[in-house]
Design a protein around this motif. Sequence first.
Motif, PDB file in Angstrom:
ATOM      1  N   LEU A  33       0.818  -1.212   0.000  1.00  0.00           N
ATOM      2  CA  LEU A  33       0.000   0.000   0.000  1.00  0.00           C
ATOM      3  C   LEU A  33       0.851   1.260   0.000  1.00  0.00           C
ATOM      4  N   ALA A  34       0.373   2.268  -0.703  1.00  0.00           N
ATOM      5  CA  ALA A  34       1.010   3.581  -0.653  1.00  0.00           C
ATOM      6  C   ALA A  34       0.831   4.136   0.753  1.00  0.00           C
ATOM      7  N   ASP A  35       1.736   4.969   1.161  1.00  0.00           N
ATOM      8  CA  ASP A  35       1.690   5.558   2.494  1.00  0.00           C
ATOM      9  C   ASP A  35       0.821   6.811   2.481  1.00  0.00           C
ATOM     10  N   SER A  36      -0.494   6.596   2.429  1.00  0.00           N
ATOM     11  CA  SER A  36      -1.424   7.724   2.456  1.00  0.00           C
ATOM     12  C   SER A  36      -2.672   7.328   3.236  1.00  0.00           C
ATOM     13  N   ASP A  37      -3.294   8.314   3.854  1.00  0.00           N
ATOM     14  CA  ASP A  37      -4.510   8.051   4.626  1.00  0.00           C
ATOM     15  C   ASP A  37      -5.621   7.496   3.741  1.00  0.00           C
ATOM     16  N   ALA A  93      -6.601  -1.001   3.747  1.00  0.00           N
ATOM     17  CA  ALA A  93      -5.912  -1.634   4.887  1.00  0.00           C
ATOM     18  C   ALA A  93      -6.622  -2.876   5.396  1.00  0.00           C
ATOM     19  N   LYS A  94      -7.942  -2.887   5.350  1.00  0.00           N
ATOM     20  CA  LYS A  94      -8.676  -4.054   5.856  1.00  0.00           C
ATOM     21  C   LYS A  94      -8.673  -5.224   4.871  1.00  0.00           C
ATOM     22  N   HIS A  95      -8.237  -4.989   3.630  1.00  0.00           N
ATOM     23  CA  HIS A  95      -8.239  -6.031   2.606  1.00  0.00           C
ATOM     24  C   HIS A  95      -6.854  -6.601   2.319  1.00  0.00           C
TER      25      HIS A  95
END
Length: 91
Positions: A57-61, A68-70
Motif C-alpha cells: 500500500l502507498a503511504d497515504s490516509d 488496509a482491511k483487505h
Amino acid sequence: STDPKISKKSEKNNDIQTFCALYPTVRRICFSSGQGTAARFAKANRTWLATAGAFSLADSDATRTVFAKHVPPIPVATVRGNSAARHVEGP
C-alpha cells in the motif's frame, strides 16, 4: 465507469487481475477519481487483495482507509525484495 446513470444491477467490473496476469510488468494500480472507485475495486477484488505478498500500500490516509482491511501487511524487507508485489495508491 462511475457514471451515476449506470444501475447497480448492470454494473460490471473489469477483470484487472487477468489483465495484470497477461501484463506482469504492471507494478502500480492508482485510483485518481476518488475513494468510491477504489472501494468498488476493493469490493470486486477482495480475494486477490487478500493474497499475501501480492500488494503493498502507498503511504497515504486515503489508501489505508480503503485498502488496509483487505491487504495483509507484509514486512518491509519483503516489499523491497519482492518485485511481484503491486503497489496500490488511493485517491
